[in-house]
Structures are given as C-alpha cells and as structure tokens.
Design a protein around this motif. Structure first.
Motif, PDB file in Angstrom:
ATOM      1  N   ASP A   1       7.338  -7.488   5.877  1.00  0.00           N
ATOM      2  CA  ASP A   1       7.858  -7.588   4.508  1.00  0.00           C
ATOM      3  C   ASP A   1       7.308  -6.508   3.594  1.00  0.00           C
ATOM      4  OD1 ASP A   1       5.254  -8.389   4.151  1.00  0.00           O
ATOM      5  OD2 ASP A   1       5.717 -10.335   3.254  1.00  0.00           O
ATOM      6  N   GLY A   2       6.552  -5.562   4.158  1.00  0.00           N
ATOM      7  CA  GLY A   2       5.997  -4.471   3.376  1.00  0.00           C
ATOM      8  C   GLY A   2       4.645  -4.749   2.763  1.00  0.00           C
ATOM      9  N   SER A   3       4.129  -5.960   2.923  1.00  0.00           N
ATOM     10  CA  SER A   3       2.824  -6.289   2.347  1.00  0.00           C
ATOM     11  C   SER A   3       1.707  -5.716   3.218  1.00  0.00           C
ATOM     12  CB  SER A   3       2.662  -7.799   2.192  1.00  0.00           C
ATOM     13  OG  SER A   3       2.713  -8.446   3.453  1.00  0.00           O
ATOM     14  N   TRP A   4       0.570  -5.530   2.591  1.00  0.00           N
ATOM     15  CA  TRP A   4      -0.604  -4.910   3.220  1.00  0.00           C
ATOM     16  C   TRP A   4      -1.521  -6.019   3.726  1.00  0.00           C
ATOM     17  CZ3 TRP A   4      -4.798  -2.059  -0.123  1.00  0.00           C
ATOM     18  CH2 TRP A   4      -5.689  -1.370   0.715  1.00  0.00           C
ATOM     19  N   LEU A   5      -1.728  -6.067   5.031  1.00  0.00           N
ATOM     20  CA  LEU A   5      -2.503  -7.143   5.640  1.00  0.00           C
ATOM     21  C   LEU A   5      -3.922  -7.195   5.088  1.00  0.00           C
ATOM     22  CD1 LEU A   5      -2.884  -9.431   7.692  1.00  0.00           C
ATOM     23  CD2 LEU A   5      -3.339  -7.689   9.437  1.00  0.00           C
TER      24      LEU A   5
ATOM     25  N   ALA B   1      -6.962   1.275  11.311  1.00  0.00           N
ATOM     26  CA  ALA B   1      -5.663   1.461  10.658  1.00  0.00           C
ATOM     27  C   ALA B   1      -5.457   0.502   9.495  1.00  0.00           C
ATOM     28  CB  ALA B   1      -4.538   1.272  11.672  1.00  0.00           C
ATOM     29  N   HIS B   2      -4.617   0.954   8.561  1.00  0.00           N
ATOM     30  CA  HIS B   2      -4.037   0.061   7.566  1.00  0.00           C
ATOM     31  C   HIS B   2      -2.852  -0.623   8.251  1.00  0.00           C
ATOM     32  CE1 HIS B   2      -6.348   1.901   4.285  1.00  0.00           C
ATOM     33  NE2 HIS B   2      -6.047   3.074   4.818  1.00  0.00           N
TER      34      HIS B   2
ATOM     35  N   LEU C   1       0.846  -1.187   0.000  1.00  0.00           N
ATOM     36  CA  LEU C   1       0.000   0.000   0.000  1.00  0.00           C
ATOM     37  C   LEU C   1       0.883   1.238   0.000  1.00  0.00           C
ATOM     38  CD1 LEU C   1      -2.901   1.266   0.393  1.00  0.00           C
ATOM     39  CD2 LEU C   1      -2.376   1.269   2.843  1.00  0.00           C
ATOM     40  N   ASP C   2       0.536   2.212  -0.817  1.00  0.00           N
ATOM     41  CA  ASP C   2       1.221   3.497  -0.800  1.00  0.00           C
ATOM     42  C   ASP C   2       0.774   4.247   0.458  1.00  0.00           C
ATOM     43  OD1 ASP C   2       2.348   5.959  -1.190  1.00  0.00           O
ATOM     44  OD2 ASP C   2       1.118   6.489  -2.934  1.00  0.00           O
ATOM     45  N   THR C   3       1.660   4.364   1.416  1.00  0.00           N
ATOM     46  CA  THR C   3       1.309   5.002   2.693  1.00  0.00           C
ATOM     47  C   THR C   3       1.709   6.472   2.743  1.00  0.00           C
ATOM     48  OG1 THR C   3       3.409   4.266   3.676  1.00  0.00           O
ATOM     49  CG2 THR C   3       1.485   2.825   3.952  1.00  0.00           C
ATOM     50  N   SER C   4       2.180   7.019   1.636  1.00  0.00           N
ATOM     51  CA  SER C   4       2.581   8.430   1.640  1.00  0.00           C
ATOM     52  C   SER C   4       1.371   9.302   1.965  1.00  0.00           C
ATOM     53  CB  SER C   4       3.155   8.821   0.277  1.00  0.00           C
ATOM     54  OG  SER C   4       2.210   8.623  -0.754  1.00  0.00           O
ATOM     55  N   GLY C   5       1.565  10.233   2.875  1.00  0.00           N
ATOM     56  CA  GLY C   5       0.486  11.125   3.286  1.00  0.00           C
ATOM     57  C   GLY C   5      -0.381  10.584   4.398  1.00  0.00           C
ATOM     58  N   LEU C   6      -0.232   9.303   4.722  1.00  0.00           N
ATOM     59  CA  LEU C   6      -0.987   8.739   5.836  1.00  0.00           C
ATOM     60  C   LEU C   6      -0.243   8.964   7.150  1.00  0.00           C
ATOM     61  CD1 LEU C   6      -2.167   5.287   4.399  1.00  0.00           C
ATOM     62  CD2 LEU C   6      -3.370   7.482   4.376  1.00  0.00           C
TER      63      LEU C   6
ATOM     64  N   HIS D   1       3.049  -2.524  11.488  1.00  0.00           N
ATOM     65  CA  HIS D   1       3.157  -1.077  11.323  1.00  0.00           C
ATOM     66  C   HIS D   1       1.768  -0.527  10.993  1.00  0.00           C
ATOM     67  CE1 HIS D   1       7.642  -1.347  11.026  1.00  0.00           C
ATOM     68  NE2 HIS D   1       7.319  -2.571  10.641  1.00  0.00           N
ATOM     69  N   LEU D   2       1.310   0.446  11.747  1.00  0.00           N
ATOM     70  CA  LEU D   2      -0.038   0.981  11.598  1.00  0.00           C
ATOM     71  C   LEU D   2      -0.003   2.353  10.921  1.00  0.00           C
ATOM     72  CD1 LEU D   2      -1.474   0.110  15.146  1.00  0.00           C
ATOM     73  CD2 LEU D   2      -1.337  -1.353  13.110  1.00  0.00           C
ATOM     74  N   PHE D   3      -0.902   2.541   9.969  1.00  0.00           N
ATOM     75  CA  PHE D   3      -1.055   3.831   9.296  1.00  0.00           C
ATOM     76  C   PHE D   3      -2.538   4.190   9.295  1.00  0.00           C
ATOM     77  CE2 PHE D   3       2.982   2.329   7.772  1.00  0.00           C
ATOM     78  CZ  PHE D   3       3.748   3.479   7.656  1.00  0.00           C
ATOM     79  N   CYS D   4      -2.826   5.433   9.706  1.00  0.00           N
ATOM     80  CA  CYS D   4      -4.217   5.850   9.870  1.00  0.00           C
ATOM     81  C   CYS D   4      -4.618   6.837   8.784  1.00  0.00           C
ATOM     82  CB  CYS D   4      -4.435   6.465  11.247  1.00  0.00           C
ATOM     83  SG  CYS D   4      -4.149   5.297  12.606  1.00  0.00           S
ATOM     84  N   GLU D   5      -5.872   6.720   8.358  1.00  0.00           N
ATOM     85  CA  GLU D   5      -6.449   7.588   7.337  1.00  0.00           C
ATOM     86  C   GLU D   5      -7.774   8.107   7.885  1.00  0.00           C
ATOM     87  OE1 GLU D   5      -7.866   7.240   2.645  1.00  0.00           O
ATOM     88  OE2 GLU D   5      -7.434   5.441   3.823  1.00  0.00           O
ATOM     89  N   GLY D   6      -7.934   9.409   7.954  1.00  0.00           N
ATOM     90  CA  GLY D   6      -9.126   9.956   8.598  1.00  0.00           C
ATOM     91  C   GLY D   6      -8.979   9.875  10.110  1.00  0.00           C
ATOM     92  N   LYS D   7     -10.101   9.774  10.812  1.00  0.00           N
ATOM     93  CA  LYS D   7     -10.052   9.707  12.268  1.00  0.00           C
ATOM     94  C   LYS D   7      -9.360   8.424  12.715  1.00  0.00           C
ATOM     95  CE  LYS D   7     -14.130  12.509  13.317  1.00  0.00           C
ATOM     96  NZ  LYS D   7     -15.456  12.543  13.994  1.00  0.00           N
ATOM     97  N   GLU D   8      -8.467   8.575  13.702  1.00  0.00           N
ATOM     98  CA  GLU D   8      -7.691   7.425  14.143  1.00  0.00           C
ATOM     99  C   GLU D   8      -8.528   6.433  14.934  1.00  0.00           C
ATOM    100  OE1 GLU D   8      -3.640   6.414  16.753  1.00  0.00           O
ATOM    101  OE2 GLU D   8      -4.076   8.474  16.106  1.00  0.00           O
TER     102      GLU D   8
END
Length: 268
Positions: A117-121, A111-112, A25-30, A95-102
């Motif tokens: 290994d960098g894969s998106w669960l 969270a995403h 997943l592209d996590t830039s900006g998250l 590793h957790l990445f949030c989009e919108g309200k956490e």
C-alpha cells in the motif's frame, strides 16, 4: 480540573499517535533492491526470504531475541516484536530500497521496506512501539520521521515503551554497561583529546558516563554541519551500546545517535 486536563492530554496524545501509524518514505535516489516475501522473522527487525537472504530493517533495532541454549537471555518484549514483524509481513510483497552499502558485515541485506500500500514498514514498527530507532552513519533517509514516531509511541507507552527497564536512563545514574541503552543528560563539558572528542556528563570523566566521538564519526558530523563540541551545556539524548572505559562509555558512530531534547521538568 487537573484530572480532566490529564485525561484530555492523554487522549490527544493517543489521537496524534494513531495518525502516525502509516507513513510513506520518499525513495527517490535510493537503490531499488528488488521485491521479496518474508518466510519467517528473526526477531523484530530481521526476516528471512525465500531466496535465503536475511533482510535487516534499516534505521531500527529490535529487542534482542536469543534461542534456548544461547549464552544470553532475550530482552523484554523480544518475542512480541518478532510476532509483530511476522504479522506485518505475512503474505505481503515487500519492496526493498537500499541506502549506502546493501549488505552489512554479517551478510544481511539492509533495506527500507515498502509495503504493497506504499507505507513504510519501519515507520509502522516504530510508531507501534515494537522497535527502537537506531541509525547508522550512512543511512538517514526518513530519520526525522522515525524519531517523531518514536516520541509519539513513548508518550503513550506503546509496545516496548510500557516496560520500565527499556526506558531512557539519566546520565547521572548508574548507567548499565554491556547493554544497549538510551541515555539522557546535560553535557557538562565537550573536549577534544588528540583526534577524539569526548562529551562528559559528570565532573569526573574517570567514573562518570561519557560519549566518545572518534575522528571517523566526526567526519559524518561535519558533513551535516554539526560541531560536536557545541553540545557542551546542552541537554541531549544519546543511544547505543554502553561499554566500560574509565566509567560507562558510549562510542558514537554518527550524528543520528545524538539529538537535542527538552530537559524534563523536575518532579515536585
């Protein structure tokens, strides 16, 4: 020859499905919401952390799992989805990445989840047929990828898609209320009544299946340059909770719950 073509098509579908098992997943900006581990799953889309937080996987929904003595029965495949999440997260640094309200209204961290290994669960869980795609209005990162993975899983009947009672249902059938459902059909009419838009799938809106889009949801459609009235005459798939309001109704929260689909060929 027809049998050969069918076998080849199945093999190609399985091969394509296997290619979707790992995706990033592209996590830039998250927002980076930290790292954690899972100490137990609560169904197929939630897990507990050592810090006492419940993490909800963004953009997906698992078959509901209820404990013995609860007022509701667990859905089919609920235990299998839970076991799959436990197997995927056991001993892993997440590793957790949030989009919108956490945090959502239940106090869960939404969270995403990115694996070591960098894969998106989420993608892996969808691709293997363990969970449904179920977006919220303010969370859309990677949604097209998830829907593509779900389509592949459905094509090969992976996981929950092998179960008949979890399949999409026709809008002109007896759509069950009080249940999360995926409904497919042609929008016969799209009408604005006051500040609300209604997508009618039958001639009698007092009895037939209807999608309701309130003004709060329409705002999210407009932000993506989508006019809900343009769904008239289109074959669509819509997902969410079905209640009863002059017939079975699905109250949409955002555009991610509706997508255009190719109308399935009629059986001979």
């Amino acid at each position: 020859m027809p049998a050969y073509r069918f076998t080849l098509s199945v093999l190609l579908a399985v091969f394509a499905h296997l290619q979707t098992q790992a995706a990033s997943l592209d996590t830039s900006g998250l927002k980076s919401c930290g790292e954690t581990t899972a100490v137990g799953a609560i169904g197929g889309a939630r897990f507990a952390t050592p810090e006492g937080t419940i993490v909800k996987l963004a953009l997906v929904k698992a078959p509901e799992l209820w404990k013995k003595g609860d007022p509701y029965k667990s859905w089919p495949y609920a235990e299998e989805a839970k076991a799959a999440l436990i197997a995927a997260t056991k001993g892993q640094t997440l590793h957790l990445f949030c989009e919108g309200k956490e945090f959502n209204s239940q106090g869960e961290q939404v969270a995403h989840v990115i694996m070591p290994d960098g894969s998106w669960l989420q993608h892996a869980m969808v691709a293997k047929g363990h969970v449904f795609v179920f977006p919220r209005p303010t969370r859309r990162r990677g949604l097209d990828m998830l829907y593509a993975a779900e389509d592949e899983a459905r094509a090969v009947r992976a996981g929950l898609w092998a179960l008949r009672n979890l399949q999409p249902v026709p809008a002109d059938s007896d759509v069950q209320t009080g249940w999360f459902n995926i409904v497919q059909g042609t929008v016969l009419s799209a009408q604005r009544v006051g500040s609300t838009i209604y997508l009618n799938f039958g001639a009698d809106w007092r009895r037939d299946f209807t999608v309701e889009i309130p003004s709060t949801a329409e705002t999210h459609f407009r932000k993506q340059d989508i006019d809900p009235l343009a769904f008239e005459g289109q074959f669509v798939e819509v997902r969410g909770w079905i209640d009863y309001k002059a017939g079975p109704r699905l109250l949409v929260q955002g555009p991610g719950q509706i997508r255009l689909k190719s109308q399935p060929a009629k059986s001979q």
